[in-house]
Design a protein around this motif. Sequence first.
Motif, short mmCIF file in Angstrom:
data_model
loop_
_atom_site.label_atom_id
_atom_site.label_comp_id
_atom_site.label_asym_id
_atom_site.label_seq_id
_atom_site.Cartn_x
_atom_site.Cartn_y
_atom_site.Cartn_z
N PHE A 147 -14.84 -49.43 13.39
CA PHE A 147 -14.71 -50.00 12.05
C PHE A 147 -15.88 -49.49 11.21
O PHE A 147 -17.03 -49.48 11.66
CB PHE A 147 -14.75 -51.53 12.09
N ILE A 148 -15.58 -49.06 10.01
CA ILE A 148 -16.61 -48.56 9.10
C ILE A 148 -16.61 -49.48 7.89
O ILE A 148 -15.64 -49.53 7.13
CB ILE A 148 -16.32 -47.09 8.68
N SER A 149 -17.70 -50.21 7.74
CA SER A 149 -17.80 -51.16 6.63
C SER A 149 -17.79 -50.42 5.30
O SER A 149 -18.10 -49.22 5.23
CB SER A 149 -19.07 -52.00 6.74
N GLU A 150 -17.48 -51.13 4.25
CA GLU A 150 -17.44 -50.53 2.92
C GLU A 150 -18.81 -49.99 2.52
O GLU A 150 -18.92 -48.91 1.94
CB GLU A 150 -16.94 -51.56 1.91
N ILE A 151 -19.85 -50.72 2.87
CA ILE A 151 -21.21 -50.29 2.54
C ILE A 151 -21.55 -48.99 3.27
O ILE A 151 -22.06 -48.04 2.68
CB ILE A 151 -22.24 -51.39 2.90
N LYS A 152 -21.22 -48.94 4.55
CA LYS A 152 -21.51 -47.75 5.35
C LYS A 152 -20.70 -46.56 4.83
O LYS A 152 -21.21 -45.44 4.74
CB LYS A 152 -21.20 -48.03 6.81
N MET A 153 -19.44 -46.82 4.48
CA MET A 153 -18.58 -45.75 3.96
C MET A 153 -19.15 -45.20 2.66
O MET A 153 -19.15 -43.99 2.42
CB MET A 153 -17.15 -46.27 3.77
#
Length: 181
Positions: free
Chosen positions: A141-147
């Motif tokens: 899972f890639i969080s929105e912040i990380k993306m």
Amino acid sequence: MDANTDIFNSEFALRQFNGSCPLLIKILNKFKLEYTSFNETFNELLQQGDMETLKRDIHTLKGISGNLGMEALHQATKEFEPKLSANLEAQLVIEYLKLISTTLTTITSFISNNSNNSEVKPTTEPNSKEILITALKRNEFISEIKMQKFMEDLDLAPNIKNAIKNSVNDFDYARALQLLQ
């Protein structure tokens, strides 16, 4: 601005800790532990008429919420603090305590969405693309912040970045990988 940003401005909070997500999460967990039963404590102190302790607790919460980017709670506490008295309006108390609960729910969500991130801060590492590819291959899972941070670091055309971001949001990691390679 995202509605949750009004409740918890994670970008501000991360800046308070030099971008260290693990440190922020540690502090947020301490906040949760301290304030999970705050509503009950508040009501007990109010019923006991212990306004001195209540005022001290509210003043402390005002400072902590401001430092941790809990913008709505900080503002509400600034407005609530001068109104503290033994004959406090019930609806005001209900709304204030509801905001505390909403804030706790929001930071709990932030913690669970970011607990696996080693760091959530802008990176200038040349291997951001490889890190993203590895995460996609592992179906992480890639969080929105990380993306968002990955997108800032990637040297790609804006339309390709948008297509990658949309693919990740749709959990179409195979498509995102094709676009990256």
